[in-house]
Enzyme design. Structure first.
Site, PDB file in Angstrom:
ATOM      1  N   HIS A  32     -39.908 117.117  84.877  1.00 40.30           N
ATOM      2  CA  HIS A  32     -40.145 118.206  85.829  1.00 40.30           C
ATOM      3  C   HIS A  32     -39.227 118.268  87.039  1.00 40.30           C
ATOM      4  O   HIS A  32     -39.392 119.164  87.864  1.00 40.30           O
ATOM      5  CB  HIS A  32     -41.603 118.148  86.312  1.00 40.30           C
ATOM      6  CG  HIS A  32     -42.607 118.374  85.221  1.00 40.30           C
ATOM      7  ND1 HIS A  32     -42.743 119.582  84.587  1.00 40.30           N
ATOM      8  CD2 HIS A  32     -43.509 117.543  84.647  1.00 40.30           C
ATOM      9  CE1 HIS A  32     -43.703 119.480  83.666  1.00 40.30           C
ATOM     10  NE2 HIS A  32     -44.175 118.255  83.689  1.00 40.30           N
ATOM     11  N   VAL A  59     -43.828 126.074  77.241  1.00 34.05           N
ATOM     12  CA  VAL A  59     -43.348 126.325  78.601  1.00 34.05           C
ATOM     13  C   VAL A  59     -43.179 124.997  79.315  1.00 34.05           C
ATOM     14  O   VAL A  59     -44.032 124.109  79.183  1.00 34.05           O
ATOM     15  CB  VAL A  59     -44.359 127.159  79.432  1.00 34.05           C
ATOM     16  CG1 VAL A  59     -43.799 127.441  80.816  1.00 34.05           C
ATOM     17  CG2 VAL A  59     -44.709 128.459  78.745  1.00 34.05           C
ATOM     18  N   ASN A  60     -42.089 124.835  80.043  1.00 30.57           N
ATOM     19  CA  ASN A  60     -41.969 123.670  80.916  1.00 30.57           C
ATOM     20  C   ASN A  60     -41.412 124.120  82.253  1.00 30.57           C
ATOM     21  O   ASN A  60     -40.457 124.894  82.308  1.00 30.57           O
ATOM     22  CB  ASN A  60     -41.062 122.603  80.308  1.00 30.57           C
ATOM     23  CG  ASN A  60     -41.122 121.299  81.076  1.00 30.57           C
ATOM     24  OD1 ASN A  60     -42.132 120.605  81.050  1.00 30.57           O
ATOM     25  ND2 ASN A  60     -40.050 120.969  81.793  1.00 30.57           N
ATOM     26  N   THR A  61     -42.004 123.641  83.327  1.00 34.16           N
ATOM     27  CA  THR A  61     -41.560 124.003  84.669  1.00 34.16           C
ATOM     28  C   THR A  61     -40.705 122.889  85.261  1.00 34.16           C
ATOM     29  O   THR A  61     -41.113 121.725  85.259  1.00 34.16           O
ATOM     30  CB  THR A  61     -42.771 124.266  85.592  1.00 34.16           C
ATOM     31  OG1 THR A  61     -43.598 125.261  84.993  1.00 34.16           O
ATOM     32  CG2 THR A  61     -42.312 124.733  86.972  1.00 34.16           C
ATOM     33  N   HIS A 126     -48.766 114.086  87.007  1.00 36.14           N
ATOM     34  CA  HIS A 126     -48.993 115.216  86.099  1.00 36.14           C
ATOM     35  C   HIS A 126     -48.719 116.526  86.827  1.00 36.14           C
ATOM     36  O   HIS A 126     -49.166 116.718  87.956  1.00 36.14           O
ATOM     37  CB  HIS A 126     -50.443 115.163  85.584  1.00 36.14           C
ATOM     38  CG  HIS A 126     -50.812 116.304  84.702  1.00 36.14           C
ATOM     39  ND1 HIS A 126     -50.184 116.551  83.500  1.00 36.14           N
ATOM     40  CD2 HIS A 126     -51.739 117.286  84.851  1.00 36.14           C
ATOM     41  CE1 HIS A 126     -50.713 117.639  82.946  1.00 36.14           C
ATOM     42  NE2 HIS A 126     -51.650 118.099  83.755  1.00 36.14           N
TER      43      HIS A 126
END
Ligand code: NAG
Ligand code: NAG
Length: 134
Positions: A32, A59-61, A126
């Site tokens: 992240h 989706v990954n931010t 997380h």
């Protein structure tokens, strides 16, 4: 064996299973945090971090920041608890364009927003969501 030592063994096993399930700070950083806003989602998402059992993550931010700045969100928070950052971050979402065998094509979308992370022992472990904690 007395009930107390049985309880102790059970407690240790519970603790271990929790450890293996929960994510950690080094993994959070790899998934992240990026030092540059010029990332190519097609390239960065082609990584075993984001391919779960042969399927590309939807989706990954990515947070455009430094590890130290993101770590500060959990400063003094033993947790485990969800914390909203007090400042905005530049965020890049990598969004899967189609579900095909990896590597998958991705689109990207940028925005500035606060983030909600789970803090454990004063470290982010997380990524909960963009925006405030629910
Ligand atoms: C994706 O990753 C695999 C394994 O690391 C590599 O062999 C392949 O060339 C990569 N493909 C692209 C399009 O980056
Ligand atoms: C943090 O938020 C997520 C999503 O709402 C929730 O599943 C999780 O239980 C929360 N964790 C803590 C420690 O409150």
């Amino acid at each position: 064996m007395c009930a107390k030592s049985l309880l102790l063994v059970f407690g240790i096993l519970l603790g271990l299973s929790h450890l293996s399930l929960s994510q950690d700070w080094p993994t959070f950083q790899r998934k992240h945090i990026t030092s540059t806003s010029s990332i190519d989602c097609n390239t960065v998402m082609n990584n075993s971090l984001f391919i779960i059992r042969g399927t590309c993550k939807e989706v990954n931010t990515f947070i455009v920041s430094t590890a130290a700045t993101v770590q500060d969100i959990c400063s003094g928070v033993p947790g485990p608890s969800n914390v909203t950052s007090s400042t905005n971050f530049e965020l890049i979402d990598c969004i899967r364009r189609s579900e095909v065998p990896p590597p998958c094509p991705y689109n990207s979308n940028s925005e500035n927003n606060v983030i909600c992370v789970t803090c454990e022992r004063t470290l982010p472990v997380h990524f909960v969501r963009k925006g405030r904690c629910p």
